[in-house]
Design an enzyme around this catalytic site. Structure first.
Site, PDB file in Angstrom:
ATOM      1  N   ASP A 179      12.614   1.580   9.153  1.00  0.00           N
ATOM      2  CA  ASP A 179      12.388   1.175   7.313  1.00  0.00           C
ATOM      3  C   ASP A 179      12.473  -0.702   7.502  1.00  0.00           C
ATOM      4  O   ASP A 179      12.639  -1.102   8.715  1.00  0.00           O
ATOM      5  CB  ASP A 179      12.642   1.374   6.295  1.00  0.00           C
ATOM      6  CG  ASP A 179      12.318   1.071   5.461  1.00  0.00           C
ATOM      7  OD1 ASP A 179      11.532   0.262   4.353  1.00  0.00           O
ATOM      8  OD2 ASP A 179      12.487   2.298   4.326  1.00  0.00           O
ATOM      9  N   HIS A 254       6.723  -1.096   4.511  1.00  0.00           N
ATOM     10  CA  HIS A 254       8.089  -0.812   4.868  1.00  0.00           C
ATOM     11  C   HIS A 254       8.314  -1.268   6.406  1.00  0.00           C
ATOM     12  O   HIS A 254       8.533  -0.419   7.604  1.00  0.00           O
ATOM     13  CB  HIS A 254       8.948   0.315   4.523  1.00  0.00           C
ATOM     14  CG  HIS A 254       9.298   0.661   3.160  1.00  0.00           C
ATOM     15  ND1 HIS A 254       9.689   0.341   2.603  1.00  0.00           N
ATOM     16  CD2 HIS A 254       7.677   0.967   2.248  1.00  0.00           C
ATOM     17  CE1 HIS A 254      10.156   0.308   1.213  1.00  0.00           C
ATOM     18  NE2 HIS A 254       8.711   1.238   0.951  1.00  0.00           N
ATOM     19  N   GLU A 317       4.318   2.488  -0.911  1.00  0.00           N
ATOM     20  CA  GLU A 317       4.590   1.003  -0.961  1.00  0.00           C
ATOM     21  C   GLU A 317       4.498  -0.283  -0.460  1.00  0.00           C
ATOM     22  O   GLU A 317       5.116  -0.588   0.550  1.00  0.00           O
ATOM     23  CB  GLU A 317       5.923   1.073  -1.428  1.00  0.00           C
ATOM     24  CG  GLU A 317       6.928   1.468  -2.782  1.00  0.00           C
ATOM     25  CD  GLU A 317       8.316   1.966  -2.973  1.00  0.00           C
ATOM     26  OE1 GLU A 317       8.309   2.146  -4.136  1.00  0.00           O
ATOM     27  OE2 GLU A 317       8.706   1.727  -1.304  1.00  0.00           O
TER      28      GLU A 317
HETATM   29  C1  ACM Z   1       9.459   6.121  -1.935  1.00  0.00           C
HETATM   30  O1  ACM Z   1      10.245   6.121  -2.874  1.00  0.00           O
HETATM   31  N1  ACM Z   1       9.180   4.746  -1.349  1.00  0.00           N
HETATM   32  C2  ACM Z   1       8.731   6.931  -1.639  1.00  0.00           C
END
Ligand code: ACM
Length: 518
Positions: A179, A254, A317
Site C-alpha cells: 500500500d 495505493h 481507489e
Molecule cells: C477499500 O476499502 N479501499 C477496498
C-alpha cells in the site's frame, strides 16, 4: 462438569443425544489412510492439556476415537463431515481431508474449553456429549483480510491469526501486502521495494482527515517486511489448516511505497517518500509498458510463492488526476485508442488479467475493476456496497461480498466511541455482522452461485498492534464465520450470543484480546 453444546459456527444439522463419551489415557485413536492429520492434531492437543498420550489402534471398537475418509460422503463436498459421538465411540467421517479437519474443530468445541489451553490443566473431566452432526458450509469462500501494509504485523501474529481462522472454519486468508504506507513482500528482482518501500519515517498521530494542515507525526520510523522464506512458511502453515492464502498486490493506486522505491513507476518528475498519512493518495503507477512489465515480474514471483488460484491486484481507489495531467499518460491513452482514464485503468487490469490467466491463475480485485469494463476471467470483491457484486454476478462473474457496511472490522463496535479505541469511523456492532446476508435479492437466482462467499476486512490504519487487531477482529469474526458457514435457517442471533459466552472461554485460553460483547 457438563456444558451446553456451543459450536461456532453452528453446524448445519446437529442432534444432541443422551450420554457422554469419556476420554482417558486408554482411549485409542484410529485414523484411516488419509485421515492421519486430524488424528495427530487431537493427539497433540490431548497430550498437551491432559497428559494423555492416546495409543493408536488398528481396528474400530469400543473406547475409540476414529477419523475416517469415507468416499460415500461425497454429497457433503470437500469440506463437509459427519461426527457421531456415542458413549462408546467417536466417529468422524468425511469424503476429503478438509472435512475431517472441520470435524476435528467441532469435536474440540464439544470438549471442555481447556482443550484450548496452552498447557496442562489438571482436574478436567475430559468428556464430550453424545451428538450426531452432519455439517457442510454454505459458502466456499469464508474469508478474513489482514492489512499488513498500513502497520506491519509480525509473522508470529500472522500465524496466530491463521490458527484463529481455522478454529472458526474460515478458509481464505486475504493478505493485504502492499500500500502507500509500506511494501511488505520481498521481491528478489526488485530489492528496493523492501529496502526502501518497507519503511516510513514516521506515522500520523490520531485521526487523519485528508488534509496535511495541523497534522502531528509520531517521529518514530515504522516498517518491516516478510522474506520469501517467511511467506512460504505462512502459506504452508495455512495450507496445513486448509486455508488458502490470497495475496494482494495493489495497483494502479495505493502504490506510493513502490513509487518511492522505484520513481520511474510514477507519473511525477520529483521523488516521493513512503506515505506517512492515511487516505486515498493521488500518486499512482504510470501506464508505461515498462511499468506493466515491472508489475508482471512482481506477479511472477508472487505466483511462485502463493499456489492458490486467486491473485488479488487491488484496483480500488485509483484517482485519475495524475493520468489526466501527465502528457506521457495521455500519449499512451491516445496510442491505445482509449476514450478516457477509466479505460486506462481497465486496460491496466486487463493486462494483469491476461498475465495471470495465461499462467492458470485468476485475477480478483476490488469492485472498481468493473469501471471501464471487466476482464473476462476476473472476480470481484464488492466493498463499496453490494452494487458491484450484484452487477458482476448478474454479468456472470464470481464475486466475494465484502461490503464496508457489514464486514469492515476496522469500524467501531459500539456507538459510544468514547469507550472504544480510536477507529477509522463507521459502526458495525456484532449483531450487524451476524445479520449480514451475502446473497442480495437483486442477484438473479440463476446467478447466485457466482457469490463465492463473504469475508471480514481488517484494515490497520488505526490498528497498530496484534492486540489491537484481535480486539477489532473478535468476536466479530465469530459472527462472520457463522454467516459464511451456517445455513440461514439455522442462524439465530440470540442463540449465537449464548454460544458465544462459552466460546469466549476458548478465546481466553487462546489468549485472544477480543472485545467483550455487549
Ligand atoms: C477499500 O476499502 N479501499 C477496498
Amino acid at each position: 462438569m457438563t456444558h451446553a453444546i456451543a459450536i461456532i459456527p453452528q453446524p448445519a444439522a446437529l442432534k444432541a443425544l443422551p450420554g457422554r463419551f469419556i476420554i482417558d489415557a486408554q482411549t485409542a485413536l484410529l485414523a484411516s489412510a488419509g485421515a492421519e492429520a486430524a488424528a495427530a492434531w487431537l493427539k497433540a492437543d490431548l497430550l498437551r492439556v491432559a497428559g494423555f498420550d492416546l495409543p493408536a489402534q488398528a481396528q474400530p471398537g469400543s473406547g475409540v476415537i476414529e477419523f475416517r475418509l469415507d468416499s460415500s460422503l461425497g454429497r457433503l463436498g470437500s469440506e463437509g463431515y459427519r461426527l457421531e459421538v456415542t458413549p462408546t465411540r467417536v466417529l468422524a467421517r468425511a469424503a476429503q481431508a478438509p472435512g475431517l479437519f472441520y470435524a476435528l474443530q467441532s469435536l474440540k468445541q464439544l470438549l471442555p474449553a481447556e482443550i484450548f489451553s496452552p498447557e496442562r490443566v489438571p482436574g478436567v473431566d475430559w468428556s464430550l456429549p453424545c451428538v450426531e452432526i452432519e455439517d457442510l458450509p454454505r459458502f466456499g469462500w469464508r474469508g478474513a483480510m489482514l492489512d499488513s501494509a498500513r502497520h506491519f504485523m509480525p509473522k508470529d501474529f500472522v500465524l496466530k491469526f491463521i490458527d484463529l481462522m481455522a478454529l472458526h472454519k474460515l478458509n481464505s486468508f486475504h493478505w493485504h501486502l502492499t500500500d502507500d504506507q509500506g511494501w511488505r513482500i520481498e521481491i528478489k528482482k526488485y530489492p528496493r521495494l523492501t529496502e526502501v518501500g518497507a519503511w516510513r519515517k514516521q506515522t500520523v498521530v490520531g485521526r487523519f482527515y485528508d488534509t496535511l494542515e495541523g497534522v502531528i507525526y509520531d517521529g518514530t520510523p515504522h516498517g518491516g517486511f516478510y522474506t520469501q522464506e517467511e511467506i512460504r512458511e505462512v502459506v504452508a502453515y495455512a495450507r496445513a489448516r486448509h486455508i488458502n492464502v490470497v495475496p494482494e498486490v495493489e495497483m494502479p493506486g495505493h502504490a506510493q511505497a513502490a513509487i518511492a522505491a522505484y520513481p520511474q513507476l510514477g507519473n511525477l518528475a520529483e521523488p516521493l517518500e513512503v506515505s506517512q498519512v492515511w487516505g486515498v493518495h493521488e500518486h499512482v503507477f504510470n501506464v508505461e509498458e515498462s511499468t506493466l512489465n515491472f508489475l508482471t515480474d512482481v506477479l511472477d514471483e508472487v505466483m511462485e510463492l502463493f499456489p492458490g488460484a486467486f491473485i488479488h491486484v487491488g484496483g480500488d481507489e485509483c484517482p485519475k488526476k495524475e493520468w489526466k495531467e501527465s502528457p506521457a499518460a495521455q500519449a499512451r491513452r491516445q496510442a491505445l485508442g482509449l476514450a478516457d482514464e477509466h479505460e486506462l485503468q481497465s486496460y491496466f487490469i486487463r493486462h494483469m488479467d491476461r498475465h495471470l490467466s495465461g499462467r492458470g491463475r485468476r485475477l480478483i480485485g476490488w469492485d472498481e475493476i468493473l469501471e471501464g469494463g471487466l476482464a473476462e476471467n476476473a472476480a470481484v470483491m464488492s466493498w463499496r456496497g453490494e452494487e458491484g457484486g450484484i452487477a458482476a454476478a448478474n454479468a456472470g462473474h464470481d464475486v466475494v461480498m465484502a461490503p464496508y457496511h457489514s464486514t469492515y472490522l476496522d469500524y467501531y463496535q459500539s456507538a459510544d466511541e468514547s469507550k472504544e479505541p480510536l477507529a477509522i469511523g463507521g459502526l458495525i456492532p456484532l449483531e450487524k455482522v451476524y445479520e449480514y446476508e451475502p446473497i442480495p435479492e437483486a442477484i438473479d437466482p440463476l446467478k447466485q452461485h457466482h457469490v463465492l462467499g463473504t469475508q471480514g476486512q481488517l484494515w490497520t490504519e488505526y490498528i497498530a498492534t496484534p492486540e489491537a487487531c484481535e480486539y477489532m477482529a473478535y468476536p466479530r469474526l465469530c459472527a462472520l464465520a457463522e454467516t459464511a458457514w451456517t445455513p440461514p435457517a439455522q442462524k439465530d442471533y440470540d442463540a449465537f450470543h449464548r454460544r458465544l459466552q462459552a466460546h469466549l472461554r476458548r478465546l481466553d485460553l487462546l489468549e485472544v484480546n477480543y472485545r467483550k460483547p455487549d
